[in-house]
Design an enzyme around this catalytic site. Sequence first.
Site, mmCIF file in Angstrom:
data_model
loop_
_atom_site.group_PDB
_atom_site.id
_atom_site.type_symbol
_atom_site.label_atom_id
_atom_site.label_comp_id
_atom_site.label_asym_id
_atom_site.label_seq_id
_atom_site.Cartn_x
_atom_site.Cartn_y
_atom_site.Cartn_z
ATOM 1 N N LYS A 26 4.887 0.367 -9.143
ATOM 2 C CA LYS A 26 4.840 1.807 -8.862
ATOM 3 C C LYS A 26 6.220 2.439 -8.844
ATOM 4 O O LYS A 26 6.383 3.635 -9.120
ATOM 5 C CB LYS A 26 4.102 2.066 -7.546
ATOM 6 C CG LYS A 26 4.598 1.293 -6.319
ATOM 7 C CD LYS A 26 5.781 1.903 -5.617
ATOM 8 C CE LYS A 26 6.295 1.062 -4.477
ATOM 9 N NZ LYS A 26 5.492 1.082 -3.279
ATOM 10 N N THR A 85 4.010 7.161 -4.090
ATOM 11 C CA THR A 85 5.402 6.982 -4.499
ATOM 12 C C THR A 85 5.813 7.984 -5.572
ATOM 13 O O THR A 85 6.962 8.409 -5.621
ATOM 14 C CB THR A 85 5.620 5.546 -5.012
ATOM 15 O OG1 THR A 85 5.069 4.626 -4.073
ATOM 16 C CG2 THR A 85 7.098 5.232 -5.169
ATOM 17 N N GLY A 119 0.813 -1.203 0.000
ATOM 18 C CA GLY A 119 0.000 0.000 0.000
ATOM 19 C C GLY A 119 0.848 1.255 0.000
ATOM 20 O O GLY A 119 2.081 1.187 -0.030
#
Length: 206
Positions: A73, A130, A18
Site C-alpha cells: 500500500k 494510506t 490494517g
Amino acid sequence: STILSEETCCKRIGVLSGPNLAKEIMKKQPSGSVIASAFDEVITEARKILNNSYFSVYGSKDIVGAELGGVFKNIIAIASGISEGLGLGDNTKSMLITRGNIEMTRLGLRMGAQINTFNGLSGIGDLIATCMSPLSRNYQVGFRLANGETLEQILESTVYVAEGIQTTKTINDYATQKKITMPIVRGVYKILFEKKDIKKVIDGLM
C-alpha cells in the site's frame, strides 16, 4: 515472518496489519486491524489483548497476504500523494486505488496469498487509508515530489522512514524477475529511481 521463523526460536508468529494510522488510534477513533497466523492461539491471544471499545481485531490464516498488504500500500500511497500534489481529483485517486489493489492481488497470488485477504482490512482497507490520508508518510513523499522537491531533499528533511521508497525498488525488481505486470509500481519506480518526469510517466500509464 519468514526471517523470524528462521532466525529466532519463536515459531508461533502472528502478523498485525490494517488501516491503522497511529495518530487516529491515539485519539481513540474507531479502527480495525487483522491478526494473521497459522496458530489459532496466536489469533485468540492477540484479539484478547488488543480488542477494546475503539479497536477491533479480526483473525486470518493468510500471513503472506497480510504482510504484503502492509507494505504494498505504501507504493500506491506515493502515487496518490503525487496525484494530490498535481491537483488531480477523486477520479484519479479512485483509479489508483482500485488498479493498485489489482496489482497487489496479482503479486499476492503469485506469492501464495489468498485472494480474499486483499478485499479486507489488510488489503483494500489499508490501501484506502494510506492513499487518502495526509497523515501517511508515503503520501507526503509523493506530494512533495509533485511539488518539485527531489527525493534526496525529502529524505534529508524527513525524520520518519517512508517505507514505500525501498519497497518500490524491491517489488519492482521482483516483478521484473518474475515477469509480473505492475505498471503503477513501475511508474513510481521510474519517478523515484530513474528521475523520470512525473507527467510523462502519467502519460505513459494512461
